[in-house]
Design a protein around this motif. Structure first.
Motif, short mmCIF file in Angstrom:
data_model
loop_
_atom_site.label_atom_id
_atom_site.label_comp_id
_atom_site.label_asym_id
_atom_site.label_seq_id
_atom_site.Cartn_x
_atom_site.Cartn_y
_atom_site.Cartn_z
N ARG A 35 21.55 38.35 25.70
CA ARG A 35 22.65 38.98 25.39
C ARG A 35 23.35 39.32 26.57
O ARG A 35 24.62 39.61 26.58
CB ARG A 35 22.00 40.34 24.50
CG ARG A 35 21.68 39.96 23.40
CD ARG A 35 21.11 41.38 22.49
NE ARG A 35 20.86 40.99 21.22
CZ ARG A 35 19.57 41.04 20.53
NH1 ARG A 35 18.49 41.64 21.43
NH2 ARG A 35 19.46 40.96 19.36
N ASP A 44 30.02 37.14 22.68
CA ASP A 44 29.03 38.02 22.13
C ASP A 44 28.95 37.65 20.77
O ASP A 44 27.69 37.81 19.97
CB ASP A 44 29.75 39.54 22.02
CG ASP A 44 29.81 40.16 23.53
OD1 ASP A 44 31.14 40.13 24.05
OD2 ASP A 44 28.83 40.43 24.06
N ALA A 47 25.43 35.82 20.24
CA ALA A 47 24.47 36.98 20.70
C ALA A 47 23.09 36.93 19.68
O ALA A 47 21.99 36.76 20.23
CB ALA A 47 24.62 38.08 21.34
N GLU A 48 23.71 36.99 18.55
CA GLU A 48 22.38 37.27 17.49
C GLU A 48 21.80 35.66 17.32
O GLU A 48 20.43 35.92 17.15
CB GLU A 48 23.08 37.65 16.21
CG GLU A 48 23.29 39.03 16.30
CD GLU A 48 22.26 40.16 16.69
OE1 GLU A 48 21.02 40.01 16.17
OE2 GLU A 48 22.69 40.97 17.67
N ALA A 51 19.74 35.02 20.26
CA ALA A 51 18.47 36.07 20.64
C ALA A 51 17.56 35.50 19.70
O ALA A 51 16.33 35.46 20.03
CB ALA A 51 18.83 37.52 20.09
#
Length: 140
Positions: A35, A44, A47-48, A51
């Motif tokens: 992140r 961004d 990012a999910e 992750a």
């Protein structure tokens, strides 16, 4: 706890890496590192997925690798592409499997394959690097 390192890469963008203990709690640190890197790069929106991918790669390394540490590396091979890698001391390549409906484990690499643009394994003299790439063209 060791601090993440950054260094210039051939693309002119910094890369981020950190050596972590080979324990389940390291997945949270790896997610934070992903992140931070993606926020620094203005990516961004990845990012999910990043992750989730790093969590699965770290979990596999924790479960199957040898020795007490793993290394997480996040590179930016292109303006809108990132590569997340986990290096460990096991030469055994990861294996995709078809879990039974009641199995709690065994879906990680299938998830990585769904989220990533591409993924694979790079053998090293003393272990391997499992990597996944995000961004760029639409995943297929």
């Amino acid at each position: 706890m060791p601090q993440p390192t950054t260094r210039a890469r051939p693309t002119g963008h910094p890369g981020y890496s950190e050596t972590l203990p080979r324990e389940p709690e390291s997945a949270a640190t790896a997610r934070r590192l992903v992140r931070v890197a993606l926020a620094a790069w203005g990516l961004d929106d990845l990012a999910e997925d990043g992750a989730l991918i790093v969590s699965e790669l770290v979990s596999n390394a924790v479960q199957h690798a040898r020795r007490g540490s793993i290394r997480v590396v996040i590179d930016r091979p292109g303006a809108a592409r990132i590569c997340i890698g986990v290096v460990d001391f096991s030469k055994a390549p990861p294996a995709c499997r078809e879990p039974d409906a009641g199995d709690e484990n065994g879906r990680g690499l299938a998830l990585v394959g769904t989220l990533a643009r591409d993924w694979g394994t790079e053998p090293l003299p003393w272990g391997k690097r499992v990597w996944a790439e995000l961004g760029g063209e639409v995943r297929g």
